[in-house]
Scaffold this motif. Structure first.
Motif, mmCIF file in Angstrom:
data_model
loop_
_atom_site.group_PDB
_atom_site.id
_atom_site.type_symbol
_atom_site.label_atom_id
_atom_site.label_comp_id
_atom_site.label_asym_id
_atom_site.label_seq_id
_atom_site.Cartn_x
_atom_site.Cartn_y
_atom_site.Cartn_z
ATOM 1 N N ARG A 406 0.828 -1.205 0.000
ATOM 2 C CA ARG A 406 0.000 0.000 0.000
ATOM 3 C C ARG A 406 0.864 1.257 0.000
ATOM 4 O O ARG A 406 0.337 2.361 0.085
ATOM 5 N N GLN A 407 2.160 1.090 -0.033
ATOM 6 C CA GLN A 407 3.071 2.219 0.114
ATOM 7 C C GLN A 407 2.759 3.324 -0.892
ATOM 8 O O GLN A 407 2.654 3.088 -2.099
ATOM 9 N N VAL A 413 -9.088 4.627 5.724
ATOM 10 C CA VAL A 413 -8.654 3.924 6.927
ATOM 11 C C VAL A 413 -9.676 4.124 8.038
ATOM 12 O O VAL A 413 -10.218 5.217 8.222
ATOM 13 N N TYR A 432 -0.932 6.500 2.383
ATOM 14 C CA TYR A 432 -0.357 5.519 3.305
ATOM 15 C C TYR A 432 1.152 5.417 3.090
ATOM 16 O O TYR A 432 1.626 5.213 1.970
ATOM 17 N N SER A 434 4.646 3.593 5.115
ATOM 18 C CA SER A 434 5.129 2.750 6.206
ATOM 19 C C SER A 434 6.625 2.984 6.381
ATOM 20 O O SER A 434 7.401 2.858 5.426
ATOM 21 N N ILE A 450 3.285 3.693 10.995
ATOM 22 C CA ILE A 450 2.578 4.011 9.753
ATOM 23 C C ILE A 450 2.181 5.480 9.816
ATOM 24 O O ILE A 450 1.649 5.953 10.826
ATOM 25 N N LEU A 452 -0.009 8.437 7.941
ATOM 26 C CA LEU A 452 -1.052 8.781 6.975
ATOM 27 C C LEU A 452 -0.885 10.253 6.630
ATOM 28 O O LEU A 452 -1.124 11.129 7.458
ATOM 29 N N VAL A 472 -7.322 -0.901 6.981
ATOM 30 C CA VAL A 472 -7.396 -0.259 5.673
ATOM 31 C C VAL A 472 -8.636 -0.808 4.974
ATOM 32 O O VAL A 472 -8.709 -1.995 4.656
ATOM 33 N N GLU A 475 -8.634 0.991 -1.219
ATOM 34 C CA GLU A 475 -7.609 1.753 -1.928
ATOM 35 C C GLU A 475 -8.280 2.670 -2.946
ATOM 36 O O GLU A 475 -9.181 2.255 -3.686
#
Length: 482
Positions: A406-407, A413, A432, A434, A450, A452, A472, A475
């Motif tokens: 998901r980077q 979320v 998102y 990380s 993480i 946001l 999550v 997307e």
């Protein structure tokens, strides 16, 4: 409710209608109960009809001409009054001419202008003239009923004094030529339409601690729609307060939907005025204005804007284009092929995050985002943190159950401890990221936290510890085209 002038005859009006006719048609709006004795909820009618041996067929009115034909306005109003949660958080000027004003005097001026302009434009068309009126919640006693010289609704600080609707006109008050100088109530305008309606929202409803709350004690003692509520309050306070809350909110929902072209509003409660104003999207980008100031290029008293943080001009309030039309229902063959379900954020998180059943708010046609499927859904974004990519109030398509990294992707979320200034509840739409560190002992990369991130630099990132309980939901795929 029984029949007769004093509601003392027969058993029940609905049952009598079913028994009297071979074919009975009921047009039902379950949200228009405005009297303590009102009956006629659709399920109740169906049950009585079946007991009489009648065959019941239910049809749904899919469109209407009231309020400029805007189903979005009706859904927005229900959400703003907190009658029910809908996806219509913001109202755009293109949907319906809705304005909040600073004073009842300003409200009266607007209605007189609309009524006069209509008369001048249609001087030879008497049936088209005289269609703008003022109405109010029944919070003021009807003193002028006995004393014609008395005024009923007064605001001395605004040099405002008017009387309730004329007794001589009865049920035809709303079309009487001189009634533009009077104020109508729910009992003289329910079921009728105007071109423009001016509504005074009385002290029986206010906004505090993030909630729209009602106070039945602020209603006039002459209001027959709540006769008996004091007895109910003594016998069953909780049920009585719930019923009173429903009646008061339904009353204003009805008053605020009498206009076919526009609705102008004055709220006695300043906080409620602010609440309504916060749910309005401006017609064009400009500095924040006070109530009654124009955000519309052709009016002197217009849509209200709320102040934004001091941010670069690139991220100021964007011009809001006409939104896509939301369909109440679509054929099953078009679902997830041409149309996707529209959910509130809470409903979407329940359906795709917790596996709960959630009813869609409508169906939206989606084009240009590839092949649709049942993992995809639409929610409405709120706030400015993801601008310019995701404008405030835009409809966003998300895909649930996505696998892989998901980077640097935009996600919806849910997080129980989350606080986002743009959203109420534990939801947010952000990018998102990380942050990881290398563990020399295990030889593996470990999540440290993480983050946001917003796109708009005027907003702060939200940091989530790895141990925190978050999900999550989906997307981001793209925006629904207008």
């Amino acid at each position: 409710m029984k029949s007769g002038l004093y509601q003392n005859r027969g058993e029940n009006q609905v049952k009598e209608l079913i028994r009297a006719a071979k074919f009975t048609v009921f047009f039902i709006d379950n949200d228009q109960q405005i009297h303590i004795k009102d009956i006629g909820e659709s399920n109740l009618i169906a049950r009585w009809a079946e007991k009489e041996g009648a065959r019941v067929q239910r049809l749904k009115l899919k469109s209407q001409f009231r309020c400029n034909g805007s189903d979005g306005y009706l859904a927005w109003l229900e959400n703003t009054l907190q009658l029910k949660e809908t996806a219509n958080i913001k109202l755009t000027p293109q949907e319906f001419d809705f304005r909040i004003v600073d004073s009842p005097s300003e409200l009266r001026k607007l209605i007189l202008e609309k009524n006069s302009a209509k008369n001048q434009a249609n001087i030879l068309e008497k049936n088209s003239a005289n269609k703008s009126r003022m109405v109010a919640g029944y919070c003021w006693d009807w003193a002028s009923k006995k004393d014609p010289e008395a005024y009923d609704i007064t605001f001395p600080q605004y040099d405002f004094a008017m009387r309730w609707n004329l007794t001589k006109d009865g049920s035809t008050w709303i079309i009487a030529p001189d009634s533009v100088n009077e104020i109508g109530c729910i009992h003289t305008c329910q079921g009728l339409e105007l071109d423009y309606v001016g509504v005074i929202i009385g002290p029986d409803i206010r906004f505090e601690n993030g909630r729209v709350v009602t106070d039945v004690t602020k209603r006039s003692s002459m209001d027959r729609s709540i006769f008996g509520i004091k007895t109910m309050l003594r016998e069953d306070p909780q049920e009585a307060l719930q019923l009173a809350d429903r009646i008061i909110k339904n009353t204003y929902r009805t008053l605020l939907t009498r206009g076919m072209k526009g609705c102008y509003v004055y709220c006695c409660d300043q906080a409620l005025r602010d609440h309504f104003a916060a749910q309005l999207s401006p017609a064009r980008p400009q500095a924040a204005t006070g109530y009654g100031k124009s955000a519309h290029p052709q009016t002197s008293a217009g849509y209200c804007e709320t102040a934004l943080p001091r941010v670069p001009a690139l991220f100021r309030e964007p011009e809001v284009p006409p939104g896509p039309r939301i369909e109440a229902e679509v054929n099953a063959s078009a679902q997830f092929v041409e149309f996707l379900p529209l959910y509130s954020l809470k409903a979407a998180c329940g359906a795709f995050g917790e596996g709960q059943y959630a009813e869609e708010s409508g169906w939206v046609k989606v084009e240009g985002l590839g092949r649709l499927n049942r993992n995809m859904f639409v929610v409405q974004a709120k706030g400015h943190s993801m601008e310019p990519k995701i404008p405030d109030g835009s409809l966003c398509v998300f895909r649930a159950n996505v696998v892989g990294s998901r980077q640097n992707k935009i996600v919806l979320v849910q997080h129980r401890g989350l606080h986002d200034v743009d959203y109420t509840g534990s939801y947010t739409i952000k990018t998102y990221t990380s942050e990881k560190s290398f563990d020399r002992e295990t030889g593996e990369w470990q999540h440290e936290r993480i983050v946001l991130k917003p796109i708009n630099p005027a907003y702060r990132s939200i940091v989530i510890d790895q141990e925190d309980d978050f999900t999550v939901i989906g997307e981001f795929i793209g925006l629904v085209k207008s």
